[in-house]
Scaffold this motif. Structure first.
Motif, mmCIF file in Angstrom:
data_model
loop_
_atom_site.group_PDB
_atom_site.id
_atom_site.type_symbol
_atom_site.label_atom_id
_atom_site.label_comp_id
_atom_site.label_asym_id
_atom_site.label_seq_id
_atom_site.Cartn_x
_atom_site.Cartn_y
_atom_site.Cartn_z
ATOM 1 N N MET A 218 -100.720 4.215 32.791
ATOM 2 C CA MET A 218 -100.896 4.473 31.353
ATOM 3 C C MET A 218 -102.316 4.901 31.041
ATOM 4 O O MET A 218 -103.260 4.584 31.750
ATOM 5 C CB MET A 218 -100.546 3.226 30.536
ATOM 6 N N SER A 281 -95.092 -4.292 25.733
ATOM 7 C CA SER A 281 -94.089 -3.241 25.646
ATOM 8 C C SER A 281 -93.924 -2.553 27.003
ATOM 9 O O SER A 281 -92.805 -2.277 27.447
ATOM 10 C CB SER A 281 -94.526 -2.235 24.578
ATOM 11 N N TYR A 282 -95.037 -2.332 27.682
ATOM 12 C CA TYR A 282 -94.991 -1.687 28.997
ATOM 13 C C TYR A 282 -94.344 -2.623 30.025
ATOM 14 O O TYR A 282 -93.542 -2.201 30.867
ATOM 15 C CB TYR A 282 -96.391 -1.291 29.435
ATOM 16 N N ILE A 284 -92.167 -4.912 29.484
ATOM 17 C CA ILE A 284 -90.723 -4.999 29.255
ATOM 18 C C ILE A 284 -90.033 -3.736 29.782
ATOM 19 O O ILE A 284 -88.952 -3.800 30.356
ATOM 20 C CB ILE A 284 -90.446 -5.238 27.748
ATOM 21 N N ALA A 285 -90.692 -2.577 29.634
ATOM 22 C CA ALA A 285 -90.127 -1.329 30.162
ATOM 23 C C ALA A 285 -90.177 -1.310 31.693
ATOM 24 O O ALA A 285 -89.255 -0.840 32.348
ATOM 25 C CB ALA A 285 -90.880 -0.121 29.597
ATOM 26 N N TYR A 286 -91.284 -1.813 32.263
ATOM 27 C CA TYR A 286 -91.499 -1.758 33.719
ATOM 28 C C TYR A 286 -91.925 -3.110 34.264
ATOM 29 O O TYR A 286 -93.056 -3.259 34.730
ATOM 30 C CB TYR A 286 -92.601 -0.738 34.043
ATOM 31 N N PRO A 287 -91.025 -4.105 34.240
ATOM 32 C CA PRO A 287 -91.452 -5.438 34.700
ATOM 33 C C PRO A 287 -91.880 -5.469 36.173
ATOM 34 O O PRO A 287 -92.698 -6.291 36.558
ATOM 35 C CB PRO A 287 -90.202 -6.306 34.454
ATOM 36 N N ASN A 289 -93.476 -2.998 37.629
ATOM 37 C CA ASN A 289 -94.592 -2.068 37.839
ATOM 38 C C ASN A 289 -95.696 -2.274 36.810
ATOM 39 O O ASN A 289 -96.243 -1.320 36.270
ATOM 40 C CB ASN A 289 -94.077 -0.619 37.750
ATOM 41 N N TYR B 28 -98.442 9.500 34.840
ATOM 42 C CA TYR B 28 -98.470 8.470 33.802
ATOM 43 C C TYR B 28 -98.011 8.973 32.449
ATOM 44 O O TYR B 28 -97.628 8.187 31.597
ATOM 45 C CB TYR B 28 -99.803 7.721 33.770
ATOM 46 N N GLN B 29 -97.993 10.297 32.244
ATOM 47 C CA GLN B 29 -97.439 10.816 30.996
ATOM 48 C C GLN B 29 -95.958 10.450 30.895
ATOM 49 O O GLN B 29 -95.459 10.147 29.804
ATOM 50 C CB GLN B 29 -97.607 12.344 30.910
ATOM 51 N N THR B 31 -94.449 7.842 32.612
ATOM 52 C CA THR B 31 -94.248 6.384 32.500
ATOM 53 C C THR B 31 -94.536 5.952 31.060
ATOM 54 O O THR B 31 -93.838 5.099 30.516
ATOM 55 C CB THR B 31 -95.139 5.610 33.508
ATOM 56 N N MET B 32 -95.540 6.552 30.422
ATOM 57 C CA MET B 32 -95.814 6.221 29.021
ATOM 58 C C MET B 32 -94.685 6.688 28.118
ATOM 59 O O MET B 32 -94.263 5.975 27.206
ATOM 60 C CB MET B 32 -97.140 6.840 28.583
ATOM 61 N N TYR B 34 -91.650 7.012 28.825
ATOM 62 C CA TYR B 34 -90.516 6.095 28.992
ATOM 63 C C TYR B 34 -90.739 4.821 28.186
ATOM 64 O O TYR B 34 -89.834 4.333 27.485
ATOM 65 C CB TYR B 34 -90.306 5.758 30.473
ATOM 66 N N ALA B 35 -91.959 4.278 28.279
ATOM 67 C CA ALA B 35 -92.240 3.030 27.566
ATOM 68 C C ALA B 35 -92.145 3.235 26.047
ATOM 69 O O ALA B 35 -91.646 2.360 25.329
ATOM 70 C CB ALA B 35 -93.615 2.492 27.959
ATOM 71 N N ARG B 38 -88.444 3.519 25.295
ATOM 72 C CA ARG B 38 -87.797 2.211 25.441
ATOM 73 C C ARG B 38 -88.075 1.340 24.213
ATOM 74 O O ARG B 38 -87.215 0.544 23.796
ATOM 75 C CB ARG B 38 -88.381 1.562 26.700
ATOM 76 N N ALA B 39 -89.275 1.505 23.632
ATOM 77 C CA ALA B 39 -89.633 0.718 22.457
ATOM 78 C C ALA B 39 -89.209 1.414 21.165
ATOM 79 O O ALA B 39 -89.529 0.952 20.070
ATOM 80 C CB ALA B 39 -91.139 0.468 22.447
ATOM 81 N N PRO B 92 -89.247 4.250 38.300
ATOM 82 C CA PRO B 92 -88.589 3.065 38.873
ATOM 83 C C PRO B 92 -87.067 3.154 38.749
ATOM 84 O O PRO B 92 -86.556 3.660 37.747
ATOM 85 C CB PRO B 92 -89.147 1.930 38.009
ATOM 86 N N ASP B 94 -84.854 1.107 38.045
ATOM 87 C CA ASP B 94 -84.174 0.423 36.942
ATOM 88 C C ASP B 94 -84.421 1.096 35.588
ATOM 89 O O ASP B 94 -84.099 0.543 34.542
ATOM 90 C CB ASP B 94 -84.583 -1.063 36.895
#
Lengths: 481, 481
Positions: A218, A281-282, A284-287, A289, B28-29, B31-32, B34-35, B38-39, B92, B94
């Motif tokens: 991030m 929040s991160y 929860i999205a990627y527990p 990672n 990381y763009q 992964t962010m 996604y987070a 997800r939120a 990931p 999951d």
């Protein structure tokens, strides 16, 4: 991580025609080719050598790279009608039109390349590639070959220096795309730093094209985009063991946060709620990672306590936090502080170093300075003089041998004329080390390796060319010896 | 020289999809993104600013470049099935599969860009581009936009400094392809150094793609490939006036050479016959474009006398030699010597400077350091703190005004919050200059220019975007004022 895509080679060959068309060269290659053609000399057999004069970064070695792209370039070297029409428009209007028909029919079927293998440790002034063929054709290849070798070798050597400094165990992540010389500069950097010893890249397209493992978590913007815990959603997480009960991660973390502040001596009033929300929040999205950037506000007052609280809550649910990212400030001091203060609790350690700008731009020396010099025409040696003795070339076609001692360690790269007999293992040999003012020196190699191989013969890529994947695996294995 | 190809824009747009696919970004763009997704925050309206913190090369300004490519990139920003499958393989396991459907449908139709025009003189810390749109989308754009702006602006600014040093009349030739960061690095350098004030490039592909005038003559290899006058063929040339009698250029030049050696005090025994053959052969191929490289052996003993002899023979036939090229050694001293010794005879003067490695690699500072920072989410200002106060961001959405004095000279770039009323011409105004420790200063602009324009709105390139050709003409006109 993804396996390399099976069709990488085909993709690269298709793309090299677009990335390195035969017009991607200096205009004087064409004015010279015309003058050779006009004098009837264009088919004369000629030999060029590619080498650099000084090891980069004040160091003692370089890694030779870019050969693979050179071979793809040579194989696809052909002018289209559109190319030739453009050349006609930029060369003087009184140029003989027959010359353009000659260009239209050109390819590299008469060219032979004898080269050091990709990724070889090499030294200054050793001819790394020998390009032989019709004078006009091998002249036309100069700029493109230099462009493909120069930066690739430079950034690969730079990566190797980072690897040597970091030691074999620490992971190295290349993340220089945003500061590279445009899109292709970034891709070239990702590709050749991987060959030079980097494990990971942040560049997703490099992962897609070359199968390099990608990594990233991030940015500060992610952290600063949150301002309160109300933005965390969902707020629950199930345990890693498969139990399907939803646990309220916010409450769990708040409980840990109080204890963490006590332990670290942090003031609860200085904890940034938005940062905690971002971490939650991160997580929860990627527990699996969880690796947040902890210096968006203040590492000691907020980032570190927030990380520890979320990490401990994750641990309680059976997840294993991955670590933290430090982005700016005194990284060494901060990493020691962070480790001292919470590493014991998290059972982890700093294991990855990301390098961006300095790696891809090679700040301390942003160019390698490979050159491409004529050494023979029609079997006769050619030489360039210069007021600067360093720039005077060594005439004639050469062979390059690497001499090894009885323990298998290389101790000398030997240049001979190609017509001279090769050195023999076990027999003493007189040589003249560069810079020794013509003083000779006797050495006895225990083993002799012919450093260059025929890699391109009559338009075909030779069998000695290994797959890039094998080269990377080989290079990375070397570092762990 | 060739006119720019009419379809440059289409070519560039087609090629941008290949050069800058949406995967050409940091992992990381994603992964962010996604987070955020997800939120449930991915659609929240967010605003990023692109700026640099220090002017490059220790100078006082920079030229903003790369906007044109940014707009083409935004217009073509779309993930293919293959892209999405690759992302699925590296995120990931999951991750929620619905996220990948969301990615597949993404484009920039919700994005607005407000930017300083291409080629504008700009200063440190001024937000040059403002990118607004859905949080997840504008986050995903970060690395690609930085990659397109950073090097383009750096090399354009570097070129402008060379132009300012060279003055308006001298021609500047970019010739850095062989030392650039790969093929695209070289093309980007040619393109943006032209915008920055260079007249010519040696890079033929840059001429073909962008219509930049190309130039070049010969390398040392051309000179050293000749060893005797027997290699000169044909040996005759007709006069420039159209008289069809073939004149023996070798005999004519030999006559001049004796007189030139007398005049310059050169020893006839030190004249290199191969060099003379190379010059003659080139002059016969290009009688209107005779401009040889004269330092392959020795400028004073051989190169200069040979040049003068061939040049005088050409003059006798009515041709006008173009000049000489000096490639290494002390160029200033040599150019003065060369001019002193023969310029009067040839009626010419040094008029072109070629710059390669230092221009394209920007040796003294090989990266600009543009950053992309979040300043607003859901209408609320966002800020990043840092232990380094320079790295603390200025929160909130801003407007940028350039204030001009009564003579029309700009004297201040003013940042306001976007919601503040704009400054008015003729009215005094309190401002707080950066680095003045919050001391205020009253200024009265005679004229106020809104520095940024909407250049991309809801997926469409705005009308304010000029054609690159117009920008280049405008930039080059500026230097001659």
């Amino acid at each position: 991580m993804a396996a390399p895509t099976g069709n990488t080679c085909e993709v690269m060959e298709r793309s090299i025609r677009e990335r390195v068309p035969p017009l991607l060269t200096d205009l004087y290659q064409f004015t010279m080719a015309y003058a050779y053609w006009r004098a009837g000399r264009h088919q004369e057999p000629a030999v060029f050598e590619l080498f650099f004069r000084d090891n980069p970064f004040g160091g003692g070695f370089s890694l030779f790279s870019g050969l693979h792209d050179c071979l793809l370039f040579l194989r696809s070297f052909r002018f289209t009608d559109e190319d030739v029409e453009y050349l006609r428009s930029v060369l003087p209007p009184d140029s003989d039109p027959t010359f353009f028909q000659f260009l239209r029919g050109l390819d590299c079927s008469g060219v032979t390349v004898n080269s050091v293998p990709e990724g070889t440790v090499v030294f200054a002034r050793v001819p790394l590639m020998e390009v032989a063929g019709p004078l006009a054709v091998v002249q036309l290849l100069e700029t493109s070959l230099l462009c493909l070798v120069n930066y690739a070798s430079l950034v690969c050597s730079n990566a190797a220096r980072f690897r040597l400094a970091a030691g074999p165990r620490r992971k190295l992540l290349e993340m220089g795309l945003r500061r590279a010389q445009g899109p292709d500069g970034g891709l070239t950097a990702s590709r050749y730093t991987h060959i030079g010893g980097f494990d990971l890249t942040s560049n997703v397209q490099a992962g897609f094209l070359f199968g390099i493992p990608v990594a990233g978590t991030m940015a500060h913007s992610y952290v600063t985009s949150f301002s309160s815990l109300e933005e965390v959603w969902p707020q629950t997480l199930v345990a890693a063991n498969g139990n399907r009960d939803q646990v309220d991660l916010i409450s769990l973390t708040k409980g840990w946060l109080g204890r963490v502040c006590d332990l670290l001596g942090a003031e609860p009033g200085k904890i940034r709620e938005g940062e905690l929300a971002a971490f939650l929040s991160y997580a929860i999205a990627y527990p699996h990672n969880f690796l947040p950037v902890i210096d968006s506000y203040s590492v000691s007052c907020s980032g570190l306590p927030n990380f520890c609280a979320v990490a401990l809550a994750l641990c309680e649910l059976g997840y294993r936090p991955r670590g933290v990212r430090l982005d700016s400030g005194d990284l060494c001091r901060q990493s020691v502080n962070v480790r001292l203060r919470c590493w014991a609790a998290c059972e982890n350690e700093i294991d990855t170093v990301g390098v961006g700008t300095h790696l891809v731009t090679c700040t301390s020396q942003p160019s390698l300075g490979c050159v491409y010099k004529l050494v023979e025409v029609r079997g006769r040696p050619r030489m360039k003089f210069s007021e600067d003795p360093e720039k005077t070339t060594v005439p004639g076609r050469k062979a390059v041998y690497r001499l090894l001692d009885t323990e298998g360690h290389p101790f000398l790269d030997l240049l001979c004329l190609a017509v001279e007999p090769p050195p023999k293992a076990g027999l003493p040999l007189n040589c003249y080390p560069l810079g020794w003012d013509n003083a000779s020196h006797s050495v006895t190699p225990a083993q002799v390796i012919c450093l260059r191989q025929d890699v391109f013969t009559k338009g075909q890529v030779g069998i000695a060319q290994h797959r890039m994947r094998d080269i990377i695996l080989y290079m990375h294995k070397l570092y762990t010896l």
